[in-house]
Design an enzyme around this catalytic site. Sequence first.
Site, mmCIF file in Angstrom:
data_model
loop_
_atom_site.group_PDB
_atom_site.id
_atom_site.type_symbol
_atom_site.label_atom_id
_atom_site.label_comp_id
_atom_site.label_asym_id
_atom_site.label_seq_id
_atom_site.Cartn_x
_atom_site.Cartn_y
_atom_site.Cartn_z
ATOM 1 N N ASP A 231 0.809 -1.225 0.000
ATOM 2 C CA ASP A 231 0.000 0.000 0.000
ATOM 3 C C ASP A 231 0.845 1.279 0.000
ATOM 4 O O ASP A 231 0.626 2.178 0.835
ATOM 5 C CB ASP A 231 -0.900 0.064 1.249
ATOM 6 C CG ASP A 231 -1.776 -1.157 1.432
ATOM 7 O OD1 ASP A 231 -2.129 -1.784 0.429
ATOM 8 O OD2 ASP A 231 -2.119 -1.453 2.599
ATOM 9 N N GLU B 80 -11.314 0.593 -3.528
ATOM 10 C CA GLU B 80 -10.443 1.103 -2.455
ATOM 11 C C GLU B 80 -9.189 1.704 -3.095
ATOM 12 O O GLU B 80 -9.075 1.793 -4.314
ATOM 13 C CB GLU B 80 -10.072 -0.019 -1.467
ATOM 14 C CG GLU B 80 -9.288 -1.148 -2.094
ATOM 15 C CD GLU B 80 -9.019 -2.317 -1.136
ATOM 16 O OE1 GLU B 80 -9.428 -2.279 0.037
ATOM 17 O OE2 GLU B 80 -8.398 -3.295 -1.590
HETATM 18 O O1 FUB Z 1 -3.507 -3.272 3.521
HETATM 19 C C1 FUB Z 1 -4.850 -3.434 3.880
HETATM 20 C C2 FUB Z 1 -5.735 -3.049 2.766
HETATM 21 O O2 FUB Z 1 -5.470 -3.846 1.625
HETATM 22 C C3 FUB Z 1 -5.576 -1.642 2.239
HETATM 23 O O3 FUB Z 1 -6.095 -0.667 3.076
HETATM 24 C C4 FUB Z 1 -6.265 -1.784 0.946
HETATM 25 O O4 FUB Z 1 -6.104 -0.721 0.055
HETATM 26 C C5 FUB Z 1 -5.689 -3.089 0.451
HETATM 27 O O5 FUB Z 1 -4.462 -2.896 -0.193
#
Ligand code: FUB
Length: 325
Positions: free
Chosen positions: A16, A224
């Site tokens: 991330d 996301e």
């Molecule tokens: O790392 C946890 C979660 O997985 C992140 O917040 C998302 O964007 C995904 O990459």
Amino acid sequence: MMTKMRYLVPEDYMADPAVHIFNGRVYIYPSHDWDSGAGENDNGDHFEMRDYHVFSTDDIMEGEVVDHGKVLDVDDIPWAGRQLWDCDVAEKDGRYYMYFPLKDKNDVFHIGVAVSDRPEGPFTPMPDPIRGSYSIDPAIFREGDDYYMYFGGLWGGQLQRYRDNKALEEPHLEPDEMPAIPSRVVKLSDDMLQFAEEPRPIVILDPETGEPLKAGDNSRRFFEASWMHKYNGKYYFSYSTGDTHRLCYAVGDNPYGPFVYQGCIMTPVVGWTTHHAIVEHKGRWYIFHHDCVPSGGKTWLRSLKVAELEYDDEGRIKTIDGGGS
Ligand code: FUB
């Protein structure tokens, strides 16, 4: 032509990435994966991260990547429950503000702030999360004196629990034919510690119909991992499509949108999640991201990568093969 790429931290699991150039140097703010033993599920319980490290370099493809060590630990955050997910950092007037999503003691995600005098930390957390904050994946975009936070994530990221910035009685994923649940954008307060306004939805329009992308449009709609960058005067909002594992982007004329869908930046990587940051350094463009090749496909053990990013003459991003399926 093969895309030039590099693993940045081969000795540990980092994911991330958020990336910014501070004082001419490249700073990388990733999540810190580890094997907690938590079972894998759609709620993301297997992402049980407990701290952050900061990395920096002066040459993205060739330079030494310096690990500045642990800069924030979940045990030092007064309101902490569990799960430190994707963070980002902004600089204002020589101070550095780290924004991080974390579940509180009731297992509800909020976004917290921690402060430092240096881009490499360590960061001191504020006693409470940002008022009115919810969900995950804060990404900060600066334009002059204005700082915008983009945030939100479905499923384990809890965005389906909110409408119009209010918590719902029951989580509600929209039916396929309804407009997709949007990412959010909000301007930060002058002191960088609160929201300056109510978060607004990021609307992504279908270029053919001019209508918002639908909830069932899984290969194009937001899930996301929001990121914002500017190229040739246009605002590029990019994000993960989650269960279809793509990084996509949409272009608009201002930081709030609306944005018109453009295409896929990166096809799926090895691993379930995909998440990125796009930055320019020394006249070249880069996409920082992660995959699970080094861990043999364990989706909670991700490795930090970077690849060069290219645009065509019309400002369209050329799609990169993520190497997964
Ligand atoms: O790392 C946890 C979660 O997985 C992140 O917040 C998302 O964007 C995904 O990459």
